[in-house]
Design an enzyme around this catalytic site. Sequence first.
Site, short mmCIF file in Angstrom:
data_model
loop_
_atom_site.label_atom_id
_atom_site.label_comp_id
_atom_site.label_asym_id
_atom_site.label_seq_id
_atom_site.Cartn_x
_atom_site.Cartn_y
_atom_site.Cartn_z
N ASN A 1 10.18 6.67 -18.14
CA ASN A 1 10.98 6.58 -19.37
C ASN A 1 10.25 7.20 -20.54
O ASN A 1 10.88 7.78 -21.44
CB ASN A 1 11.32 5.12 -19.68
CG ASN A 1 12.53 4.64 -18.90
OD1 ASN A 1 13.40 5.41 -18.52
ND2 ASN A 1 12.59 3.35 -18.65
N HIS B 1 -0.81 6.51 -22.60
CA HIS B 1 0.17 7.56 -22.80
C HIS B 1 -0.36 8.54 -23.85
O HIS B 1 -0.83 8.12 -24.91
CB HIS B 1 1.50 6.98 -23.29
CG HIS B 1 2.04 5.88 -22.41
ND1 HIS B 1 2.63 6.12 -21.20
CD2 HIS B 1 2.07 4.53 -22.59
CE1 HIS B 1 3.01 4.97 -20.66
NE2 HIS B 1 2.67 4.00 -21.49
N ALA C 1 7.40 2.67 -25.00
CA ALA C 1 5.96 2.44 -24.97
C ALA C 1 5.16 3.54 -25.66
O ALA C 1 3.94 3.58 -25.53
CB ALA C 1 5.51 2.30 -23.52
#
Length: 264
Positions: free
Chosen positions: A187, A217, A120
């Site tokens: 992750n 993120h 991601a």
Amino acid sequence: MKIALIGFGAMARYVVDQLANSRIEVAAIIVPQYQVAPLCDEFGKQFNFVTGVAEAGNDIGLFVDCAGHGALLQHGAQILRAGYDLLTVSIGALADAALLDKLDRAAAVGGSSIRLVSGAIGALDSLRAGRIGTLQAVRYIGRKPPQGWVGSQAEQVLDLGALTGAAQVHFRGTAREAALQYPKNANVAAAVALAGIGFDNTQVELLADPSVSRNIHEIEAEGDFGSFRFSIEGNPLPSNPRTSSLAAMSVIASINQYAERIKF
């Protein structure tokens, strides 16, 4: 090329759908024994559901793990030791130093490799390039709406259902600590760590933010190359709000890249 998938959740089903009209064949799907009968009832002979690596066939070109940390622990070393390359989204599992060593030794025996899906987040190519010089600092900030942290360690720190107003930090520490404490949520932190300066030197901050509706993120890095700040706001897969669309897309991109003769 023939591939075998591990797992058949939302991400794996996305992979199957995207590859349906390609030259890449999904020859086997490895699932737990209890899932075989229900899936065969649902899909008939459309897919070859098996329970282990040995049943997948001898002509598999690539195994693709879409099932999570437990599946990597269960099947990873066997795949690599048998000489097959493995693509995995379960990067956070590699915070376990013993597992990482086990997989590395299995790959050495089999002459194979384990390939990590970017998932991601982006800008990992910049981190990999930057570490050729010196990376002084790498920081990852993960921000999700409160419901995005339900079922995680964040519930021990915050009352997620009652959270309003400003974003609240529920974790500060290293990428290794984040990956081990948040196995279903970190992750991305693990990917940043492995691309850059490692699990113990990468700093992580995780926040529950009532003002956002997407997972956000961010990477901040400084080194001999200069500095950069990267941010991405991710949409979930329509079929599963807990699965990142970009993470699923990155699996397809990695499979395609593996099969191509001209690689980016």
